[in-house]
Write an enzyme that holds these catalytic residues in place. Sequence first.
Site, short mmCIF file in Angstrom:
data_model
loop_
_atom_site.label_atom_id
_atom_site.label_comp_id
_atom_site.label_asym_id
_atom_site.label_seq_id
_atom_site.Cartn_x
_atom_site.Cartn_y
_atom_site.Cartn_z
N GLU A 99 20.71 -1.64 -17.40
CA GLU A 99 21.08 -1.85 -18.72
C GLU A 99 22.28 -0.65 -18.88
OE1 GLU A 99 18.32 -1.28 -21.54
OE2 GLU A 99 17.46 -3.25 -21.72
N GLU A 128 13.86 -8.85 -17.92
CA GLU A 128 12.89 -8.29 -18.70
C GLU A 128 12.36 -9.09 -20.06
OE1 GLU A 128 13.40 -4.12 -19.54
OE2 GLU A 128 14.44 -3.70 -17.67
C1 GLA Z 1 14.59 -1.61 -21.22
C2 GLA Z 1 14.61 -0.77 -19.93
C3 GLA Z 1 13.11 -0.79 -19.25
C4 GLA Z 1 12.51 -0.33 -20.40
C5 GLA Z 1 12.35 -1.25 -21.46
C6 GLA Z 1 11.49 -0.96 -22.76
O1 GLA Z 1 14.74 -2.96 -21.04
O2 GLA Z 1 15.42 -1.51 -18.91
O3 GLA Z 1 13.38 -0.05 -18.42
O4 GLA Z 1 12.58 0.94 -20.54
O5 GLA Z 1 13.72 -1.40 -21.92
O6 GLA Z 1 10.06 -1.07 -22.21
#
Ligand code: GLA
Length: 584
Positions: A157, A233
């Site tokens: 991210e 995710e």
């Molecule tokens: C983001 C991050 C993950 C985690 C999620 C929330 O997507 O990439 O590592 O922190 O948020 O659980």
Amino acid sequence: MSTFSIGDTEFLRDGRPHQIISGAIHYFRVHPDQWQDRIRKARLMGLNTVETYVAWNAHEPRRGEWDATGWNDLGRFLDLVREEGMDAIVRPGPYICAEWHNGGLPTWLAADENTLRTSDPAYLADVADYLRRVYEIVAPRQIQHGGPVVLVQIENEYGAYGSDREYLEELVRITKDSGISVPLTTVDQPVDRMLADGSLAGLHRTGSFGSRIPERLATLREHQATGPLMCSEFWDGWFDWWGGVHHTTEVATVAEDLDALLAAGASVNIYMFHGGTNFGLTNGANHKGRYLPLVTSYDYDAPLDEAGNPTEKYYALRDVIAKHAPVPDELPEPAVPAPSFTVPLRNIGTWTDAGTAAPASAEHPATFDALEHLSALVRYDVELPELSAPATLTVEDARDLAWVRVDGQSIGILARTRHDHTITVPPGKILSILVEDQGRVNYGPRLGEEKGLIGTPLLNGDPLRGWRSTPLDVAATAAVITARDTEASAESEAGAAPSAWIGEFELPDASDLFLDTAGWGKGYAFMNGFFLGRYWRNGPQRTLYIPAPAARRETNRLVVLELEHLLKPRAQFLPGLELGDREE
Ligand code: GLA
């Protein structure tokens, strides 16, 4: 030789269209004796792939002390995935977020908080060493060499944090130079700016989201005209922080959203399939104007719960997957209740008076970072000037929770979460402030911030100088207590805080246990020397999970290091997880 590549609209496995149906398991959150069990249960839910992050600070908590054995044996974890006949996705960061302390970054990095996750040469030199070590493990385990690894992710991210293209380019260069030739991906929240900043040409963009599936896939498509759509995710639950509620999601809604993803032909990584536990002191924290440390459990309301048992969500998602792909007939064993019993605890006296390392004396308080201290506590002592009346102590920041005493008498608490900066100090000789690092921020610009007493405290506006900063290693303290012949030690009065407690018991079998901490205050618990994690009466989490491999048939020793008060001097074990009140 097997191959894995990116086609016009699909992933291609051995040249044939392939839909990734993956689930996240972080090896560093699961006891290594249980990895195989969790991976097997992933296959039985119908998943064809297991995804894991790599937590740099788990492998190299101190500079140069690299470890890839035991809990850190990433190679063995990937081999187990392969043995189960599944593929693997590896996300080595170096930043991983993941509600893990400091988002996976070690605290010793040469970079300061302003240059983390940038092309700063000092930071990149450390990153290069780290990535090369990880890829020594991952490269021979890529699919073209007979291993399970089909994708590797660059950063995490990144578009939510920065826009330094040179940094991403350098990560790609190191990755390719280290022999990684499977497709490289990035993940970003489906927001235009983030998708634009978080990736580069030649990297395959994927999204992180848990709802509004068609809209999110459309946004992703706008930023990438060809190639497979992938939600890297798919948030099927959420994490919890101390003092908050236990987050859960509607099973039917999660099932519908997964169905929508798979029906659209998208690939998916379910985050989390099995969350596991922030054992020891590994939890992260969030800070969006207010510091919120995360709890010990990383259950995440995932299909496989914290203790590795299938939930209602497990069966529902298995049914959804079965509509789109073959799912094994076999089902995992349902949960069996853990033994319930109560063990009396003996008070073996105070434990925060003596430090576990030499104190540092200086004009100003030393931070945890300056002391290179990785454990939870530092005690700060200073001589008070003569006072004729109570005075006001002002601290720039006490990170994160501070118990303030004058001549051994408690005068109150400074809590960062409450934005406390001042406290009234009565006349006396010695001011002692015991400061706890409750977990390093894992998201946003406060990544890498220092812990402890920040700045020089003021007394009635004047700087208070001449501090002794004494590190306290809680695990080392517990190890000494566990090894000691406690039969010989005299029982002391209950209630004196902070005090250490010990309980001993035998078990018919080494099974999973759920330790009820509801009658306790705040502290740390250890089973046979294994650091279960933090507990706090703030909740929502009520039980600490004890994995069966940490228990044994013969005498078990439970050590509790309490910082406040144990209301009940006993340890109670419950049949299952109690993660606290849910949102109404
Ligand atoms: C983001 C991050 C993950 C985690 C999620 C929330 O997507 O990439 O590592 O922190 O948020 O659980």
